[in-house]
Design a protein around this motif. Sequence first.
Motif, short mmCIF file in Angstrom:
data_model
loop_
_atom_site.label_atom_id
_atom_site.label_comp_id
_atom_site.label_asym_id
_atom_site.label_seq_id
_atom_site.Cartn_x
_atom_site.Cartn_y
_atom_site.Cartn_z
N TRP A 1 82.23 16.53 58.31
CA TRP A 1 80.83 16.60 58.74
C TRP A 1 80.25 17.95 58.31
O TRP A 1 80.88 18.99 58.51
CB TRP A 1 80.71 16.46 60.26
CG TRP A 1 81.06 15.10 60.79
CD1 TRP A 1 82.18 14.76 61.49
CD2 TRP A 1 80.29 13.91 60.66
NE1 TRP A 1 82.15 13.43 61.81
CE2 TRP A 1 80.98 12.88 61.31
CE3 TRP A 1 79.06 13.62 60.06
CZ2 TRP A 1 80.52 11.57 61.38
CZ3 TRP A 1 78.59 12.31 60.12
CH2 TRP A 1 79.30 11.31 60.78
N HIS A 2 79.04 17.92 57.74
CA HIS A 2 78.40 19.16 57.30
C HIS A 2 76.88 19.01 57.29
O HIS A 2 76.35 17.90 57.19
CB HIS A 2 78.89 19.57 55.91
CG HIS A 2 78.55 18.58 54.83
ND1 HIS A 2 79.31 17.45 54.61
CD2 HIS A 2 77.55 18.54 53.95
CE1 HIS A 2 78.79 16.77 53.62
NE2 HIS A 2 77.70 17.39 53.19
N GLY A 3 76.22 20.16 57.39
CA GLY A 3 74.77 20.17 57.29
C GLY A 3 74.33 20.03 55.84
O GLY A 3 75.14 20.04 54.91
N VAL A 4 73.03 19.91 55.65
CA VAL A 4 72.48 19.80 54.31
C VAL A 4 72.51 21.16 53.62
O VAL A 4 72.71 22.19 54.26
CB VAL A 4 71.04 19.23 54.35
CG1 VAL A 4 71.04 17.82 54.96
CG2 VAL A 4 70.10 20.15 55.10
N LEU A 5 72.30 21.16 52.32
CA LEU A 5 72.29 22.39 51.54
C LEU A 5 71.16 23.28 52.05
O LEU A 5 70.00 22.88 52.09
CB LEU A 5 72.09 22.05 50.06
CG LEU A 5 72.15 23.20 49.08
CD1 LEU A 5 73.46 23.99 49.20
CD2 LEU A 5 71.99 22.67 47.66
N THR A 6 71.52 24.52 52.46
CA THR A 6 70.59 25.39 53.17
C THR A 6 70.61 26.81 52.60
O THR A 6 71.21 27.72 53.18
CB THR A 6 70.96 25.41 54.68
OG1 THR A 6 71.15 24.07 55.14
CG2 THR A 6 69.87 26.05 55.51
N PRO A 7 69.93 27.03 51.46
CA PRO A 7 69.84 28.40 50.95
C PRO A 7 68.97 29.26 51.85
O PRO A 7 67.98 28.78 52.41
CB PRO A 7 69.21 28.23 49.56
CG PRO A 7 68.54 26.90 49.59
CD PRO A 7 69.23 26.07 50.61
N LEU A 8 69.35 30.52 52.01
CA LEU A 8 68.60 31.43 52.86
C LEU A 8 67.62 32.29 52.06
O LEU A 8 66.85 33.05 52.64
CB LEU A 8 69.56 32.31 53.67
CG LEU A 8 70.43 31.53 54.66
CD1 LEU A 8 71.46 32.45 55.30
CD2 LEU A 8 69.58 30.84 55.70
N SER A 9 67.67 32.19 50.73
CA SER A 9 66.69 32.85 49.87
C SER A 9 66.69 32.12 48.52
O SER A 9 67.61 31.36 48.22
CB SER A 9 67.01 34.34 49.70
OG SER A 9 68.28 34.52 49.15
N GLY A 10 65.63 32.36 47.75
CA GLY A 10 65.48 31.68 46.47
C GLY A 10 66.41 32.23 45.42
O GLY A 10 66.96 33.30 45.58
N PRO A 11 66.67 31.45 44.38
CA PRO A 11 65.96 30.24 43.98
C PRO A 11 66.50 28.94 44.57
O PRO A 11 65.94 27.88 44.35
CB PRO A 11 66.14 30.23 42.45
CG PRO A 11 67.47 30.86 42.25
CD PRO A 11 67.59 31.90 43.34
N GLY A 12 67.61 28.97 45.30
CA GLY A 12 68.16 27.74 45.89
C GLY A 12 68.74 26.80 44.85
O GLY A 12 68.71 25.59 45.02
N LEU A 13 69.30 27.36 43.77
CA LEU A 13 69.83 26.57 42.67
C LEU A 13 71.36 26.56 42.75
O LEU A 13 71.99 27.62 42.86
CB LEU A 13 69.37 27.19 41.36
CG LEU A 13 69.43 26.36 40.10
CD1 LEU A 13 68.60 25.08 40.23
CD2 LEU A 13 68.91 27.19 38.93
N PHE A 14 71.96 25.37 42.70
CA PHE A 14 73.41 25.21 42.89
C PHE A 14 73.97 24.23 41.86
O PHE A 14 73.34 23.21 41.56
CB PHE A 14 73.72 24.63 44.28
CG PHE A 14 73.43 25.57 45.40
CD1 PHE A 14 74.45 26.28 46.01
CD2 PHE A 14 72.13 25.75 45.85
CE1 PHE A 14 74.18 27.16 47.05
CE2 PHE A 14 71.84 26.63 46.89
CZ PHE A 14 72.87 27.33 47.48
N ALA A 15 75.16 24.52 41.36
CA ALA A 15 75.96 23.53 40.66
C ALA A 15 76.78 22.82 41.73
O ALA A 15 77.37 23.47 42.61
CB ALA A 15 76.86 24.19 39.63
N VAL A 16 76.80 21.50 41.68
CA VAL A 16 77.51 20.71 42.69
C VAL A 16 78.49 19.79 41.98
O VAL A 16 78.12 19.07 41.05
CB VAL A 16 76.51 19.89 43.55
CG1 VAL A 16 77.25 19.03 44.55
CG2 VAL A 16 75.54 20.83 44.25
#
Length: 164
Positions: A124-139
């Motif tokens: 169980w986990h929360g949604v992707l939650t960046p705390l600052s920009g740009p909020g760009l992730f490789a998944v």
Amino acid sequence: MTDRVQTEPLTSSAFAPFGDILDASGDPDRIINQGLCGRYHDRARLDFGPGGRAGISVFRAETRALPYRLEMVERHPEGSQAFLPMSMDPFLVITAPDEGGMPGCPRAFVTAPGQGINLHRNIWHGVLTPLSGPGLFAVIDRIGDTPNLQEYWFPTPILVVSNN
């Protein structure tokens, strides 16, 4: 269930029940590329169910702030899911143990610069939650045709607050 969760630093021991930390801490396992590159080898347990394959996607998520209102968590029964930030900015990682098919009390971790995570299958986990920009992730996660998402909406939202 609590109505408030305090953040904690992301450490290997605290995060171990939920997944792996992906970073370049400590000494590299190997030196490669004519001695110019340290390889931190095999840092995540990638696990994809039958009928699926590993895929790499790029996510762009809207930034959030603390306190954060946690309303929903999800899990992926058919595969692990790794998040590698494409910047040195921290992000919020929310996990919860499974208690009889439902999430237990959530935990909230804040990553350090340069840390990514791999969530083990069915966590169980929360949604992707960046705390600052740009909020760009490789998944890196499972690509397949069978259902691989379960959501749980909390009856009452949980407030995630900073430990500072």
